[in-house]
Scaffold this active site. Structure first.
Site, short mmCIF file in Angstrom:
data_model
loop_
_atom_site.label_atom_id
_atom_site.label_comp_id
_atom_site.label_asym_id
_atom_site.label_seq_id
_atom_site.Cartn_x
_atom_site.Cartn_y
_atom_site.Cartn_z
N LEU A 1 0.82 -1.21 0.00
CA LEU A 1 0.00 0.00 0.00
C LEU A 1 0.86 1.26 0.00
O LEU A 1 1.97 1.27 0.52
CB LEU A 1 -0.91 0.03 1.23
CG LEU A 1 -2.06 -0.96 1.30
CD1 LEU A 1 -2.95 -0.64 2.48
CD2 LEU A 1 -2.88 -0.99 0.02
N CYS A 2 0.30 2.32 -0.53
CA CYS A 2 0.97 3.62 -0.53
C CYS A 2 0.77 4.32 0.82
O CYS A 2 0.28 5.46 0.89
CB CYS A 2 0.44 4.50 -1.67
SG CYS A 2 0.74 3.80 -3.30
N GLU A 3 1.07 3.60 1.86
CA GLU A 3 1.00 4.12 3.22
C GLU A 3 2.16 3.51 4.01
O GLU A 3 2.38 2.30 3.96
CB GLU A 3 -0.33 3.74 3.90
CG GLU A 3 -1.57 4.33 3.26
CD GLU A 3 -1.68 5.83 3.44
OE1 GLU A 3 -1.02 6.39 4.36
OE2 GLU A 3 -2.40 6.47 2.64
#
Length: 423
Positions: free
Chosen positions: A341-343
């Site tokens: 994820l882009c987190e």
């Protein structure tokens, strides 16, 4: 306490031939044995009933297994009610515990004959209006306020929780409901979460039993059932000891005798509403190591992400990891095990000592049987994984297929933009 997977590397290698990782898998034998154990522990109470918290693992196959052991269901939404109805639960086998509840959900719960557990005194009028009259049986959620503490240092803060009524409100609510024809009353409380101590349930029970005595003295209402709700935790870390459900039950029984029976309040049914205790240890998330990255830290990238298991990202929850096939190897490396994820919080483990991991290794993430798949989501267009059941005979059954891009696109409804992917 050593954490031992209920799957071997050889089993996983066979399963992935049909079901590519990642996937959640549940241990049917463990689930059944635990349900038997709970019933045996509370067999001293003739009205005892476990209302499985559907929110923890909302899968009909799991619910039907528990149904064989006399379990009911605790629901908190319309869809959970519908799923329970479809599984054959009805009437007093359903407890509806909700808050800020849409009016149509109260109506549907009443249509099913479920026990409605009111979260606020203002909801009495709400239920009466939508149902025409109040059901004969009602429950109310108790919040004593303040801080709930135990001798081992565990504490929680009911006074900061949005749930339940103050003691005075609950007594007033019972008086109102009695005047409107309610005949059977119960109380419910949830004051601490994931407690790994045998002290929590007996302490909570004593407080609720004492409150039931107060209710009788002030209203002449005999509370017929007391729902201790959830809160019994599991040892997520390998150095924690598990709760002893028999010791817990004996503590509840002692409080029952010393408070209720001593005040001539007899035959009160004890309900539980367990999710984590019932399922968490009997589920795992299996994921494959697909990347290795070395910058300021040493990262192992896997094909699962927080969309498959949110707990570590959401509140830093610990889940033990086993590198399958390397159970006896030395934990010689320190890794962050991460998803895609882009987190930056998409991490299953941070600075975790593990055996050396190679790309293609399978990692068994422990204790995901409750609040694992259920908390999944579609951020970054990630798709929810399959759920599998390891059956008692050793065979594996798919009990929920993995989502596809067609599932994700199916709710779009504009200009047929996604038609090429939906065909």
């Amino acid at each position: 306490m050593q954490k031992i997977p209920f799957l071997t590397l050889e089993q996983v290698k066979e399963i992935v031939k049909t079901y590519p990782t990642p996937w959640h898998i549940y241990d049917e034998k463990g689930i059944r044995e635990n349900a038997k154990r709970l019933n045996e522990a509370f067999s001293w109470n003739k009205g005892f009933k476990e209302y499985f918290a559907v929110k923890a693992t909302p899968n009909p196959f799991i619910m039907n297994i528990l149904k064989e052991y006399g379990c009911g269901v605790d629901c908190s939404s319309m869809v959970e009610l519908e799923m329970s109805d479809a599984c054959g639960f009805s009437g007093k086998d359903i407890m509806f515990s909700s808050n800020e509840t849409p009016i149509e959900e109260f109506k549907f719960a009443n249509d099913l004959g479920a026990i409605i557990n009111l979260d606020d005194i203002t909801h009495i009028k709400y239920v009466e209006e939508v149902c025409g009259k109040l059901p004969k049986t009602m429950c109310a959620r108790y919040n004593p306020g303040g801080v709930f503490t135990m001798s081992n240092g565990i504490m929680d803060n009911p006074g900061d929780a949005k749930y339940g009524m103050t003691p005075d409100q609950l007594i007033e609510a019972f008086k109102i409901m009695q005047s409107k024809g309610v005949k059977h009353f119960g109380i419910h409380a949830f004051l601490a979460s994931n407690t790994v101590t045998n002290e929590y349930y007996p302490k909570l029970a004593r407080e609720l039993f004492e409150f039931a005595v107060r209710i009788k003295n002030e209203t002449a209402i005999n509370v017929e059932f007391i729902n201790l709700s959830g809160g019994i935790g599991i040892p997520y870390t390998p150095d924690s000891e598990p709760n002893d459900i028999f010791e817990i039950s004996n503590g509840v029984k002692k409080a029952y005798e010393e408070v209720l029976e001593a005040n001539a309040i007899m035959d009160v049914a004890i309900f539980t509403e367990l999710g984590r205790y019932m399922l968490a240890p009997y589920g795992a998330l299996i994921t494959e190591a697909i990347h290795e990255k070395n910058i300021y830290k040493h990262y192992i990238g896997v094909d699962a992400c927080a969309s498959n298991l949110m707990r570590p990202a959401m509140y830093g929850a610990y889940h033990h990891l086993t590198v399958l096939g390397k159970e006896n190897e030395k934990a010689s490396e320190v890794y962050d095990v991460v998803g895609s994820l882009c987190e930056n919080n998409d991490k299953f483990a941070i600075d975790r000592k593990l055996p050396k991991i190679e790309k293609g290794d399978y990692i068994y993430i422990h204790d995901t049987g409750a609040h694992g798949f259920a908390m999944g989501y579609n951020y970054n267009g990630k798709l929810r994984s399959a759920e599998l059941l390891l059956q008692e005979d050793g065979s594996v059954k798919m009990i929920r297929r993995a989502e596809t891009d067609k599932d994700y696109f199916a709710t779009f409804d504009f200009c047929n933009i996604m038609d090429k992917y939906l065909k």
